[in-house]
Design a protein around this motif. Structure first.
Motif, PDB file in Angstrom:
ATOM      1  N   ALA A   1       0.626  -0.952   0.365  1.00 20.63           N
ATOM      2  CA  ALA A   1       0.320   0.535  -0.495  1.00 20.63           C
ATOM      3  C   ALA A   1       0.385   1.318   0.165  1.00 20.63           C
ATOM      4  CB  ALA A   1      -0.684  -0.145   0.937  1.00 20.63           C
ATOM      5  N   PRO A   2       0.599   2.143  -0.179  1.00 17.99           N
ATOM      6  CA  PRO A   2       1.020   3.567  -0.183  1.00 17.99           C
ATOM      7  C   PRO A   2       1.159   3.703   1.280  1.00 17.99           C
ATOM      8  CG  PRO A   2      -1.220   4.140  -0.982  1.00 17.99           C
ATOM      9  CD  PRO A   2      -1.228   2.787  -0.776  1.00 17.99           C
ATOM     10  N   ALA A   3       2.257   4.798   1.371  1.00 19.64           N
ATOM     11  CA  ALA A   3       2.133   5.159   2.983  1.00 19.64           C
ATOM     12  C   ALA A   3       1.987   6.543   3.480  1.00 19.64           C
ATOM     13  CB  ALA A   3       4.323   5.897   2.895  1.00 19.64           C
ATOM     14  N   VAL A   4       0.417   5.908   3.511  1.00 20.31           N
ATOM     15  CA  VAL A   4      -1.025   6.719   4.073  1.00 20.31           C
ATOM     16  C   VAL A   4      -1.122   5.983   5.559  1.00 20.31           C
ATOM     17  CG1 VAL A   4      -1.377   7.326   1.823  1.00 20.31           C
ATOM     18  CG2 VAL A   4      -2.393   5.732   2.955  1.00 20.31           C
ATOM     19  N   ALA A   5      -1.472   6.529   6.535  1.00 17.44           N
ATOM     20  CA  ALA A   5      -1.979   6.749   8.131  1.00 17.44           C
ATOM     21  C   ALA A   5      -3.426   5.513   8.368  1.00 17.44           C
ATOM     22  CB  ALA A   5      -2.385   7.588   8.539  1.00 17.44           C
ATOM     23  N   ARG A   6      -4.157   5.416   7.061  1.00 20.14           N
ATOM     24  CA  ARG A   6      -5.134   4.294   7.148  1.00 20.14           C
ATOM     25  C   ARG A   6      -4.837   3.602   6.520  1.00 20.14           C
ATOM     26  NH1 ARG A   6      -6.220   8.061   2.729  1.00 20.14           N
ATOM     27  NH2 ARG A   6      -6.397   6.678   0.406  1.00 20.14           N
ATOM     28  N   LYS A   7      -3.692   2.942   6.145  1.00 15.42           N
ATOM     29  CA  LYS A   7      -3.359   2.003   5.954  1.00 15.42           C
ATOM     30  C   LYS A   7      -2.056   0.999   6.731  1.00 15.42           C
ATOM     31  CE  LYS A   7      -5.414   1.583   2.218  1.00 15.42           C
ATOM     32  NZ  LYS A   7      -6.561   0.680   1.776  1.00 15.42           N
TER      33      LYS A   7
ATOM     34  N   ALA B   1       7.281 -11.843   3.810  1.00 19.68           N
ATOM     35  CA  ALA B   1       6.513 -11.433   4.584  1.00 19.68           C
ATOM     36  C   ALA B   1       5.075 -10.311   3.373  1.00 19.68           C
ATOM     37  CB  ALA B   1       6.743 -11.543   5.740  1.00 19.68           C
ATOM     38  N   VAL B   2       4.771 -10.619   3.745  1.00 22.00           N
ATOM     39  CA  VAL B   2       3.733  -9.400   3.784  1.00 22.00           C
ATOM     40  C   VAL B   2       3.098  -9.001   4.915  1.00 22.00           C
ATOM     41  CG1 VAL B   2       1.848  -8.395   1.830  1.00 22.00           C
ATOM     42  CG2 VAL B   2       2.926 -10.130   1.655  1.00 22.00           C
ATOM     43  N   VAL B   3       3.241  -7.428   5.216  1.00 22.32           N
ATOM     44  CA  VAL B   3       2.228  -6.872   6.519  1.00 22.32           C
ATOM     45  C   VAL B   3       1.557  -6.077   5.741  1.00 22.32           C
ATOM     46  CG1 VAL B   3       2.918  -5.963   8.722  1.00 22.32           C
ATOM     47  CG2 VAL B   3       4.689  -7.150   7.510  1.00 22.32           C
ATOM     48  N   LEU B   4       0.464  -5.685   6.331  1.00 21.87           N
ATOM     49  CA  LEU B   4      -0.915  -4.334   5.694  1.00 21.87           C
ATOM     50  C   LEU B   4      -1.478  -4.373   7.479  1.00 21.87           C
ATOM     51  CD1 LEU B   4      -1.908  -2.914   3.889  1.00 21.87           C
ATOM     52  CD2 LEU B   4      -3.455  -4.721   3.165  1.00 21.87           C
ATOM     53  N   PRO B   5      -1.181  -4.091   8.435  1.00 22.86           N
ATOM     54  CA  PRO B   5      -2.215  -3.155   9.276  1.00 22.86           C
ATOM     55  C   PRO B   5      -3.031  -2.061   9.003  1.00 22.86           C
ATOM     56  CG  PRO B   5       0.603  -1.835   9.842  1.00 22.86           C
ATOM     57  CD  PRO B   5       0.266  -3.009   8.347  1.00 22.86           C
TER      58      PRO B   5
ATOM     59  N   ALA C   1      -9.749  -5.928   9.617  1.00 24.79           N
ATOM     60  CA  ALA C   1      -9.987  -5.066   8.441  1.00 24.79           C
ATOM     61  C   ALA C   1      -9.626  -5.020   7.053  1.00 24.79           C
ATOM     62  CB  ALA C   1      -9.101  -3.494   9.284  1.00 24.79           C
ATOM     63  N   CYS C   2      -8.995  -5.638   6.657  1.00 24.01           N
ATOM     64  CA  CYS C   2      -8.661  -6.426   5.333  1.00 24.01           C
ATOM     65  C   CYS C   2      -9.745  -7.652   4.892  1.00 24.01           C
ATOM     66  CB  CYS C   2      -7.240  -7.439   5.464  1.00 24.01           C
ATOM     67  SG  CYS C   2      -5.826  -5.861   5.751  1.00 24.01           S
TER      68      CYS C   2
END
Length: 581
Positions: A465-471, A517-521, A546-547
């Protein structure tokens, strides 16, 4: 007209009727111009919270047999247009509400279509036919609220939906009108769902006793005969409307984007009678499949919408999100303009739902929603909660307007079914709508060869994802501190957002090449397809509920915003990776 007085229609009678009505309408127009007795009342909000003193509900689809379907569908389309002139109008004390002054001339130029009209004992196809269902409902609520009838005329015959003793009000432009007057100010709320026309009358004045409208005694009215199923073969109208008899209901799928899950869902329903929606846009279809029987919508929006999206694609934040909403609105309006009265069932992309609700395209139609995202109000609540921890601009730059939020909620509430593959979306909608929600499985993703991780380098993680806070970028930056990892970020690289972390440029080919690994909090994530691909490749994934993925092998779920839990999951995953290496 009584049952005994009905006779076979003749051409000379029809010509006489035409001449008389035109002369009477002309006289009425002249009288209105010389001494207007009514005005067009605007919509207002002063009485929006006033109590409902009378309400009337009438069915939309049960007042005719199958042979009359095309006329009934036309009637619903005419009501769909007519109610816009009466919704939320407020009439001052002593003011006169005239149906024709409020609506204007219902012509084909304004979008009115052929519907049902009672004419001299027959139900005949005519432009704007069927709007008398609205005048009947207005007469019913007026009688219950004790409002004075300045002018009202009964139908010459009755239909299956008109009780013999029922209070009705026929109309004919411009000389046969319905006029109402009350001593206190009052308001109309006129809405339609997929089954009923609902008219409510609001006023702060106490409701009067039920008005008794005196009507002259007359014999029982005849049941009107329909031109589409009448067996009078000698009638001059018998062959005029042959094409209307064979028309049937259609289903249209109005889409904004393609996904394999929704494509599979629609493919399973090809037995239904889908009708094409002829937008002059770039049409698309699922890859490798031919959909000649299904009304696939355009992937591209209108030319204006496509150019607008491209123009704002380089911008971020709220301006880009606002442009996306604008393009979705234009596409929804383009769809609404080409839907026909025969489109009685709609399968609607959630992105288009609020815009279709605002323009009235959902009224009188059965609706299914392909729900790929959280409702606007839930997105707002989650971003507000995240902003309390990290007051970043990207958590507050997107806000849908209150009007759009309310329209989406209305559209979701009236839908017959809500379909989604997203676990979190299904959970949120399920709490609000229960059994209406149908959960689809995520599409199966096949594995493909990937570049192996470089053993001579620190482990490489992917933030898809782009480096934004909602991601969840701020939480991940804190959790990775001191772990000695490299990070690949999709989107523009911003070293300031990742202090102390070694950033890796995006891969020229597959973004999964070389990662461990893939990380998306994320706080909000509606399209987790890269996470699904990673799991199919056997790569560990750390994500939040949320994902929208179900817990399973290779997937670790942590709560959004929980930096401590995220760091523990990262340490555990990296430890397992080092032992495996």
């Amino acid at each position: 007209m009584t049952a005994e007085s009905w006779r076979l229609p003749r051409r000379r009678d029809a010509l006489s009727f035409w001449l008389r009505t035109r002369l009477l309408s002309l006289r009425s127009l002249v009288m209105y111009a010389l001494s207007p007795s009514a005005v067009r009342w605007p919509a207002a909000g002063a009485l929006a919270d006033a109590p409902v003193v009378a309400q009337h509900r009438s069915p939309l689809w049960t007042d005719g047999d199958d042979a009359e379907f095309s006329l009934t569908a036309g009637k619903v389309e005419n009501l769909r247009l007519a109610i816009k002139a009466f919704q939320a109008v407020e009439i001052r004390a002593g003011g006169v509400l005239s149906f024709w002054a409020q609506l204007g001339r219902p012509s084909a130029r304004r979008g009115f279509v052929v519907g049902r009209e009672i004419r001299e004992g027959c139900i005949v196809p005519t432009v704007a036919g069927g709007i008398c269902q609205l005048s009947n409902a207005l007469a019913a609520v007026a009688a219950r609220a004790g409002i004075e009838f300045v002018e009202r005329h009964a139908h010459s015959a009755r239909t299956n939906a008109t009780p013999e003793q029922g209070l009705d009000a026929t109309l004919f432009w411009h000389h046969i009108d319905l006029k109402l007057r009350a001593r206190a100010a009052w308001r109309l709320d006129v809405t339609m769902d997929d089954r009923e026309l609902i008219v409510s009358l609001r006023s702060h004045a106490p409701p009067a006793a039920r008005a008794v409208v005196m009507q002259p005694q007359r014999p029982a009215r005849a049941l009107a005969r329909s031109c589409l199923d009448c067996q009078e073969t000698q009638c001059f109208r018998h062959e005029q409307h042959r094409g209307l008899r064979s028309q049937s209901a259609r289903t249209a799928a109005l889409l904004d984007a393609w996904s394999p899950e929704f494509a599979g869902y629609l493919a399973a329903r090809q037995a239904e009678h889908f009708a094409p929606v002829p937008l002059r846009l770039a049409f698309w279809r699922p890859r490798g499949r031919a959909w000649s029987e299904v009304a696939w919508a355009a992937k591209a929006t209108s030319l204006r919408g496509a150019l607008w999206r491209r123009l704002w694609a380089r911008h971020g934040g709220g301006r880009r999100q606002a442009a996306i909403l604008d393009a979705q609105r234009w596409l929804a309006q383009a769809y609404a303009a080409v839907l026909t009265p025969l489109h009685t069932r709609l399968i609607v992309d959630q992105a288009l739902l609020p815009h279709l609700a605002l323009c009235g395209a959902l009224d009188g139609r059965e609706v299914e929603v392909l729900a790929h995202s959280l409702p606007f109000d839930e997105i707002h609540a989650r971003l507000d909660l995240a902003a309390q921890r990290h007051p970043a601009a990207s958590l507050s730059d997107f806000r849908a307007s209150p009007e759009l939020v309310a329209a989406e909620a209305q559209g979701l509430a009236r839908a017959r079914r809500l379909v989604t593959p997203h676990a979190d979306v299904a959970s949120v909608l399920g709490r609000a709508f229960g059994e209406k929600v149908t959960r689809l499985p995520w599409a199966t993703v096949s594995a493909r060869p990937l570049a192996t991780p470089d053993c001579g380098q620190p482990p490489l993680l992917l933030f898809p994802a782009p480096a934004v806070a909602r991601k969840g970028a701020p939480e991940l930056a804190v959790a990775l501190a001191g772990l000695g990892c490299r990070l690949r970020v999709l989107g523009r690289l911003d070293a300031a957002a990742w202090p102390g972390i070694t950033l890796d440029g995006a891969a020229a080919g597959d973004p999964l090449d070389g990662v461990v690994a893939v990380v998306l909090p994320a706080h909000v994530e509606h399209a987790p397809w890269l996470l699904l691909r990673a799991l199919a490749q056997g790569l560990p994934v750390i994500a939040t509920p949320a994902c929208g993925l179900d817990a399973g092998s290779g997937l670790t779920l942590v709560d959004a915003g929980d930096t401590a839990a995220l760091r523990v999951a990262l340490i555990t995953m990296l430890g397992a990776e080092r032992r495996h290496a």
